[in-house]
Motif scaffolding. Sequence first.
Motif, PDB file in Angstrom:
ATOM      1  N   GLY A  77       0.818  -1.213   0.000  1.00 40.07           N
ATOM      2  CA  GLY A  77       0.000   0.000   0.000  1.00 40.07           C
ATOM      3  C   GLY A  77       0.850   1.260   0.000  1.00 40.07           C
ATOM      4  N   LYS A  78       1.928   1.246   0.773  1.00 37.06           N
ATOM      5  CA  LYS A  78       2.816   2.405   0.810  1.00 37.06           C
ATOM      6  C   LYS A  78       3.481   2.616  -0.540  1.00 37.06           C
ATOM      7  N   ARG A  79       3.880   1.541  -1.189  1.00 39.62           N
ATOM      8  CA  ARG A  79       4.500   1.670  -2.506  1.00 39.62           C
ATOM      9  C   ARG A  79       3.501   2.191  -3.532  1.00 39.62           C
ATOM     10  N   MET A  80       2.257   1.723  -3.463  1.00 41.78           N
ATOM     11  CA  MET A  80       1.241   2.211  -4.395  1.00 41.78           C
ATOM     12  C   MET A  80       0.980   3.700  -4.166  1.00 41.78           C
ATOM     13  N   ASN A  81       0.950   4.132  -2.908  1.00 43.63           N
ATOM     14  CA  ASN A  81       0.789   5.556  -2.618  1.00 43.63           C
ATOM     15  C   ASN A  81       1.940   6.356  -3.205  1.00 43.63           C
ATOM     16  N   THR A  82       3.133   5.807  -3.100  1.00 42.33           N
ATOM     17  CA  THR A  82       4.307   6.486  -3.628  1.00 42.33           C
ATOM     18  C   THR A  82       4.261   6.550  -5.157  1.00 42.33           C
ATOM     19  N   VAL A  83       3.815   5.481  -5.790  1.00 38.75           N
ATOM     20  CA  VAL A  83       3.691   5.484  -7.251  1.00 38.75           C
ATOM     21  C   VAL A  83       2.675   6.535  -7.683  1.00 38.75           C
ATOM     22  N   CYS A  84       1.532   6.581  -7.000  1.00 39.09           N
ATOM     23  CA  CYS A  84       0.509   7.584  -7.330  1.00 39.09           C
ATOM     24  C   CYS A  84       1.050   8.994  -7.104  1.00 39.09           C
ATOM     25  N   HIS A  85       1.758   9.189  -6.000  1.00 39.08           N
ATOM     26  CA  HIS A  85       2.332  10.506  -5.734  1.00 39.08           C
ATOM     27  C   HIS A  85       3.358  10.869  -6.797  1.00 39.08           C
ATOM     28  N   GLY A  86       4.150   9.888  -7.224  1.00 40.88           N
ATOM     29  CA  GLY A  86       5.138  10.139  -8.275  1.00 40.88           C
ATOM     30  C   GLY A  86       4.482  10.538  -9.581  1.00 40.88           C
ATOM     31  N   GLN A  87       3.365   9.883  -9.920  1.00 40.21           N
ATOM     32  CA  GLN A  87       2.657  10.247 -11.145  1.00 40.21           C
ATOM     33  C   GLN A  87       2.077  11.650 -11.041  1.00 40.21           C
ATOM     34  N   LEU A  88       1.503  11.985  -9.885  1.00 42.13           N
ATOM     35  CA  LEU A  88       0.978  13.334  -9.690  1.00 42.13           C
ATOM     36  C   LEU A  88       2.095  14.367  -9.782  1.00 42.13           C
ATOM     37  N   TYR A  89       3.241  14.040  -9.203  1.00 43.48           N
ATOM     38  CA  TYR A  89       4.400  14.934  -9.247  1.00 43.48           C
ATOM     39  C   TYR A  89       4.854  15.147 -10.688  1.00 43.48           C
ATOM     40  N   GLN A  90       4.918  14.066 -11.461  1.00 43.56           N
ATOM     41  CA  GLN A  90       5.321  14.189 -12.857  1.00 43.56           C
ATOM     42  C   GLN A  90       4.318  15.012 -13.652  1.00 43.56           C
ATOM     43  N   ASN A  91       3.028  14.836 -13.365  1.00 43.81           N
ATOM     44  CA  ASN A  91       2.007  15.635 -14.052  1.00 43.81           C
ATOM     45  C   ASN A  91       2.159  17.114 -13.720  1.00 43.81           C
ATOM     46  N   ARG A  92       2.421  17.424 -12.443  1.00 45.40           N
ATOM     47  CA  ARG A  92       2.626  18.818 -12.047  1.00 45.40           C
ATOM     48  C   ARG A  92       3.843  19.408 -12.750  1.00 45.40           C
ATOM     49  N   SER A  94       5.220  18.386 -15.598  1.00 47.34           N
ATOM     50  CA  SER A  94       4.994  18.529 -17.033  1.00 47.34           C
ATOM     51  C   SER A  94       4.065  19.704 -17.324  1.00 47.34           C
ATOM     52  N   ARG A  95       3.048  19.939 -16.477  1.00 47.34           N
ATOM     53  CA  ARG A  95       2.188  21.106 -16.671  1.00 47.34           C
ATOM     54  C   ARG A  95       2.985  22.390 -16.533  1.00 47.34           C
ATOM     55  N   ALA A  96       3.868  22.440 -15.536  1.00 43.21           N
ATOM     56  CA  ALA A  96       4.690  23.635 -15.342  1.00 43.21           C
ATOM     57  C   ALA A  96       5.642  23.821 -16.513  1.00 43.21           C
ATOM     58  N   PHE A  97       6.191  22.747 -17.022  1.00 43.64           N
ATOM     59  CA  PHE A  97       7.130  22.830 -18.136  1.00 43.64           C
ATOM     60  C   PHE A  97       6.417  23.216 -19.432  1.00 43.64           C
ATOM     61  N   ASN A  98       5.238  22.639 -19.647  1.00 40.66           N
ATOM     62  CA  ASN A  98       4.515  22.858 -20.897  1.00 40.66           C
ATOM     63  C   ASN A  98       3.608  24.080 -20.855  1.00 40.66           C
ATOM     64  N   LYS A  99       3.659  24.851 -19.779  1.00 42.35           N
ATOM     65  CA  LYS A  99       2.780  26.009 -19.655  1.00 42.35           C
ATOM     66  C   LYS A  99       2.995  26.996 -20.796  1.00 42.35           C
ATOM     67  N   ARG A 100       4.248  27.194 -21.173  1.00 41.23           N
ATOM     68  CA  ARG A 100       4.565  28.145 -22.238  1.00 41.23           C
ATOM     69  C   ARG A 100       4.627  27.497 -23.616  1.00 41.23           C
TER      70      ARG A 100
END
Length: 170
Positions: A77-92, A94-100
């Motif tokens: 469960g902890k690893r799955m939470n970390t994977v989900c957090h990692g995906q959210l982090y990557q999305n954040r 990429s949004r910041a990078f692709n903003k411009r």
Amino acid sequence: MVENQKQLHEKLPFALLGYRTTVHISTEATPYMLVYGTEAVIPAEVEIPSLRIIQEAKLKDAKWIKIRYEQLAIIHGKRMNTVCHGQLYQNRMSRAFNKRDKPIQFAPSQLVLKKIFSHQDEAEEKFSPNWQGPYMVHRVLIGGVLILAEMDEEVWPKPINSDTVKGYYA
């Protein structure tokens, strides 16, 4: 502090321990915690016992095994939470990078230059040009894919990504 480079191999285990026991922003956990499911016991805690070490030492083997089994069951469960957090982090990120990032829209019959990559035959020398052309956009497909044509209206059989072309202004 390392006085010379010959002592680096002696300091490497300490650097690795520091890296593996530090909470990382992207995962919000330590690498040690993700692998073993529990926080690392640093060498100072072994010599100077902490409350956790004292409690584990007083447990009987059967009880310790049961607790350890429960900890290992929770680790998934902890690893799955970390994977989900990692995906959210990557999305954040990429949004910041692709903003411009504004994709360039190409239209049929527009003139463009095509990038020459280093592995292509056209890139022979150090000072050879980086772009070739001009070419004419014959058709625009979905997802930024272009079909180019030579200036004499000969259509290329292979489509090309719009990231590898730029507008040509005569």
